[in-house]
Design a protein around this motif. Structure first.
Motif, PDB file in Angstrom:
ATOM      1  N   LEU A 242       2.269  -7.720   3.733  1.00  0.00           N
ATOM      2  CA  LEU A 242       0.873  -8.089   3.484  1.00  0.00           C
ATOM      3  C   LEU A 242      -0.031  -6.862   3.544  1.00  0.00           C
ATOM      4  O   LEU A 242      -0.984  -6.734   2.768  1.00  0.00           O
ATOM      5  CB  LEU A 242       0.411  -9.125   4.515  1.00  0.00           C
ATOM      6  N   ARG A 243       0.259  -5.951   4.463  1.00  0.00           N
ATOM      7  CA  ARG A 243      -0.561  -4.739   4.581  1.00  0.00           C
ATOM      8  C   ARG A 243      -0.382  -3.842   3.368  1.00  0.00           C
ATOM      9  O   ARG A 243      -1.322  -3.167   2.949  1.00  0.00           O
ATOM     10  CB  ARG A 243      -0.209  -3.995   5.867  1.00  0.00           C
ATOM     11  N   HIS A 245       0.116  -4.936   0.334  1.00  0.00           N
ATOM     12  CA  HIS A 245      -0.742  -5.559  -0.675  1.00  0.00           C
ATOM     13  C   HIS A 245      -2.206  -5.242  -0.406  1.00  0.00           C
ATOM     14  O   HIS A 245      -2.979  -5.006  -1.347  1.00  0.00           O
ATOM     15  CB  HIS A 245      -0.524  -7.078  -0.683  1.00  0.00           C
ATOM     16  N   MET A 246      -2.602  -5.250   0.852  1.00  0.00           N
ATOM     17  CA  MET A 246      -3.989  -4.947   1.188  1.00  0.00           C
ATOM     18  C   MET A 246      -4.333  -3.505   0.817  1.00  0.00           C
ATOM     19  O   MET A 246      -5.403  -3.233   0.255  1.00  0.00           O
ATOM     20  CB  MET A 246      -4.233  -5.168   2.679  1.00  0.00           C
ATOM     21  N   ALA A 249      -4.685  -3.260  -2.936  1.00  0.00           N
ATOM     22  CA  ALA A 249      -5.961  -3.825  -3.366  1.00  0.00           C
ATOM     23  C   ALA A 249      -7.115  -2.884  -3.020  1.00  0.00           C
ATOM     24  O   ALA A 249      -8.056  -2.722  -3.806  1.00  0.00           O
ATOM     25  CB  ALA A 249      -6.171  -5.195  -2.721  1.00  0.00           C
ATOM     26  N   ARG A 289      -9.266 -11.317  -0.175  1.00  0.00           N
ATOM     27  CA  ARG A 289      -8.188 -12.285   0.078  1.00  0.00           C
ATOM     28  C   ARG A 289      -7.094 -11.665   0.939  1.00  0.00           C
ATOM     29  O   ARG A 289      -6.603 -12.282   1.883  1.00  0.00           O
ATOM     30  CB  ARG A 289      -7.617 -12.793  -1.243  1.00  0.00           C
ATOM     31  N   THR A 290      -6.694 -10.452   0.591  1.00  0.00           N
ATOM     32  CA  THR A 290      -5.604  -9.819   1.343  1.00  0.00           C
ATOM     33  C   THR A 290      -6.040  -9.490   2.770  1.00  0.00           C
ATOM     34  O   THR A 290      -5.244  -9.597   3.704  1.00  0.00           O
ATOM     35  CB  THR A 290      -5.127  -8.536   0.641  1.00  0.00           C
ATOM     36  N   ARG A 291      -7.296  -9.109   2.964  1.00  0.00           N
ATOM     37  CA  ARG A 291      -7.775  -8.812   4.312  1.00  0.00           C
ATOM     38  C   ARG A 291      -7.824 -10.076   5.170  1.00  0.00           C
ATOM     39  O   ARG A 291      -7.514 -10.040   6.368  1.00  0.00           O
ATOM     40  CB  ARG A 291      -9.155  -8.172   4.245  1.00  0.00           C
ATOM     41  N   LYS A 293      -5.875 -12.686   4.824  1.00  0.00           N
ATOM     42  CA  LYS A 293      -4.496 -12.999   5.176  1.00  0.00           C
ATOM     43  C   LYS A 293      -4.002 -12.086   6.298  1.00  0.00           C
ATOM     44  O   LYS A 293      -3.318 -12.523   7.231  1.00  0.00           O
ATOM     45  CB  LYS A 293      -3.590 -12.845   3.951  1.00  0.00           C
ATOM     46  N   THR A 294      -4.361 -10.807   6.206  1.00  0.00           N
ATOM     47  CA  THR A 294      -3.945  -9.866   7.240  1.00  0.00           C
ATOM     48  C   THR A 294      -4.538 -10.229   8.590  1.00  0.00           C
ATOM     49  O   THR A 294      -3.860 -10.183   9.623  1.00  0.00           O
ATOM     50  CB  THR A 294      -4.374  -8.433   6.846  1.00  0.00           C
TER      51      THR A 294
END
Length: 661
Positions: A242-243, A245-246, A249, A289-291, A293-294
């Motif tokens: 996930l990180r 992806h963050m 992004a 969105r990614t933040r 989720k993180t």
């Protein structure tokens, strides 16, 4: 209460298991924007550590001292709860809380030994003191190791061929070095300051619990630790994806913003401010969105860790409370166990950060060592000799074949001689191989096609000595070049001129500038020769940069000169003045001139017309004009009709297109 006093967290760790805001681990996580780095294999991890040890072994006495201080700090840390137990048991004597009939404060004053209080304070201080001494002693080892590795990689990169650097992004190389150095520091810091001390503390606590109490305390602690570590590592592994992806992004949003701002005028020309805002907002939405989720997974990780800690504490305190009620344990024992557990789980709160940082550090260090493992394409022979030139030498190209790629041959059996002290000019269309001659003479590449042996590639000699038989350093000392595309260091004008001969003085730099007709311009600047030229010399015009390059080469004063479109960026008046100066400088030197403006080579002793890697004509200017061949056609194009508006059949810089990307 004293039982709630906690040692400060490791200085290298963040304030929590993770952080939603950027942290050092955020910067280290991606190798490059949009590039996913696979997890290293176990053998790669061990290989990186093994290769790192020799650099630290040079400071083995400091390592030993740091380990001794670390053990002392942990012994002091573990002793604090033991002393706390004694204090509590002293406050609650066996006969009851107030056998003397004194008020409660009076009991404390009478019963509480002053020595225990002083010892408690001394142990707390020793924990901090030994920790700081460990870091102080080991700092030189860490910095020395990182310096040695960085210097070795830097030197190795300079030893690699031009082909290697053309195939790699310079920014990527510098990031690899920076991250690798930071990875070394992270590995040493986290292993010595966090992982090893925590393992030592856990071992000491388990031994104390097992020796002083029943084994139930040991099994509860071990079960909680195993569950805690397993849960943390599994969730952290999941969160790392996930990180990534963050970070991707975040890189996308930053690149879109920077690209739009760099092209500010273009955006304004087409009135696309709204379009750029929409693109930027779309990138920010993906980043949001990614933040989220993180952050959600961070909360899950922290909550799970605290649940495990809470269950372990309840189980341990229940067991201890039962022992106190049964008379097997004292109230001080219960306080000690509570303090042990709190003290033990504090460093484990940072386990997720430590795991991620150590893993990324191993990746970065491995990449740094991979750079060191890159093979040199051009290397000196074991028996290479120093090139010693007392005067201008003779240079021969003998049946030279060369291609940057196996599928495309640039030079096809080229043979010519530059007699000692004479000037030979090479002209021809783009892609003919003119600038390639200079690169081969400098040994940026070896003669021959890539992947082929030297048997059919020909050779280049200086006074009969094959270039491959002399050292590269001595060869390049003997050659000076004024390149078509001049790149300067982001330093002063004087520094860039003195780069031709760093041991020269300011007066020599000024004489070289006068010869290059740039002294008056420099003197008129507010800071004179100390004027900064900017990144790649962009604060200067093309003609000014070229004159600095000419001054630099004049200062070097080598026996061999190469002028690769040395005056292409100058105006006509300055070009004529500098051409006269260059002709004077080239007297009694062996000179190779690469040109597309034929007016700059009319005085050459010999002119070679190069097409498709072959010499199609050779001779002096007047003879070639009289022959009415390819040279005469090029001369006519540059001086009549279309040539008046466009004095060159090719554009400066096109020669570089022969180099593969």
């Amino acid at each position: 209460m004293p039982t709630l006093m906690r040692p400060s967290p490791p200085a290298t760790a963040a304030a929590s298991t993770d952080s939603p805001s950027p942290s050092p681990s955020d910067d280290a996580a991606p190798v490059a924007a949009g590039v996913k780095t696979p997890a290293p294999e176990a053998h790669a991890n061990w290989s990186a550590l093994r290769r790192l040890l020799p650099y630290l072994w040079q400071y083995r006495w400091r390592v030993a001292a740091a380990l001794a201080f670390m053990v002392a700090a942990k012994l002091a840390t573990v002793s604090v709860p033991l002393l706390l137990k004694e204090l509590v048991d002293t406050l609650v004597p066996p006969g009851g809380p107030n056998r003397l009939g004194l008020p409660e404060a009076g009991v404390a004053l009478v019963v509480l030994p002053l020595g225990l209080l002083l010892a408690y304070g001394a142990l707390r201080f020793c924990t901090a003191l030994f920790t700081e001494l460990r870091e102080l002693v080991f700092a030189k080892a860490t910095e020395g190791a990182t310096r040695a590795i960085a210097l070795q990689v830097f030197g190795h990169l300079h030893d690699l061929s031009l082909r290697f650097h053309l195939q790699r992004q310079t920014g990527g190389l510098t990031r690899d070095i920076e991250r690798g150095v930071r990875g070394v520091q992270s590995l040493v810091s986290y292993l010595l300051y966090s992982i090893v001390p925590t393992i030592l503390e856990v071992t000491l606590v388990l031994l104390l619990l097992g020796l002083k109490f029943d084994l139930w305390f040991v099994w509860i602690t071990l079960a909680a630790l195993v569950l805690y570590v397993f849960f943390t590592l599994r969730v952290t592994e999941w969160r790392m994806e996930l990180r990534r992806h963050m970070n991707e992004a975040e890189s996308l949003s930053q690149s879109r913003a920077i690209d739009s701002l760099l092209n500010y005028e273009t955006v304004k020309y087409f009135g696309n401010e709204g379009f750029e805002a929409q693109r930027y907002d779309a990138a920010l939405e993906g980043l949001q969105r990614t933040r989220l989720k993180t952050q959600a997974t961070l909360s899950l990780l922290n909550a799970g860790q605290q649940l495990i800690i809470a269950l372990a504490l309840v189980a341990m305190l229940w067991r201890a409370t039962e022992g106190v009620l049964a008379g097997r344990m004292t109230l001080g024992d219960l306080v000690m166990i509570n303090a042990f557990m709190i003290q033990l789980y504090i460093p484990l709160n940072f386990l997720g950060v430590l795991y991620r940082e150590i893993r990324q550090g191993l990746i970065d260090v491995e990449r740094l060592f991979t750079l060191l493992d890159s093979q040199r394409e051009i290397a000196d022979r074991p028996d290479a000799t120093e090139l010693q030139l007392q005067q201008a030498p003779e240079i021969r190209f003998e049946d030279v074949h060369f291609g940057y790629e196996r599928e495309r041959e640039i030079l096809r059996g080229l043979s010519f001689t530059i007699p000692a002290g004479q000037t030979v000019a090479v002209v021809g269309p783009s892609g003919a191989g003119k600038s390639t001659l200079a690169r081969l003479l400098y040994r940026f590449y070896e003669v021959g096609q890539p992947g082929q042996g030297p048997q059919a590639s020909g050779r280049i000699t200086i006074d009969g000595l094959d270039l491959r038989a002399c050292t590269q350093a001595s060869l390049r000392r003997a050659i000076g070049i004024v390149p078509q595309d001049t790149v300067l260091f982001n330093d002063s004008i004087e520094y860039n001129i003195l780069y031709g001969r760093p041991d020269a003085g300011p007066e020599e730099a000024r004489r070289a500038a006068q010869a290059a007709h740039i002294h008056d311009f420099i003197s008129a600047l507010p800071q004179g020769y100390q004027t900064a030229v900017g990144e790649r010399g962009l604060k200067l015009s093309g003609g000014e940069k070229q004159r600095v390059a000419i001054a630099r080469t004049l200062l070097k004063d080598p026996p061999i000169l190469i002028f690769d479109e040395a005056t292409s960026a100058l105006d006509s008046a300055n070009e004529r003045a500098i051409q006269a100066e260059l002709r004077q400088v080239a007297r009694n030197k062996t000179t190779l001139v690469i040109a597309h403006r034929l007016s700059t080579v009319v005085d050459a002793h010999q002119i070679l017309v190069l097409e498709q890697g072959r010499i199609v004509e050779r001779g002096r200017h007047a003879d070639l004009l009289a022959a009415g061949g390819r040279y005469a056609q090029m001369w006519a194009l540059q001086h009549h009709g279309a040539g008046a508006a466009s004095p060159s059949p090719e554009l400066p810089g096109h020669e570089a297109a022969t180099i593969p990307p």
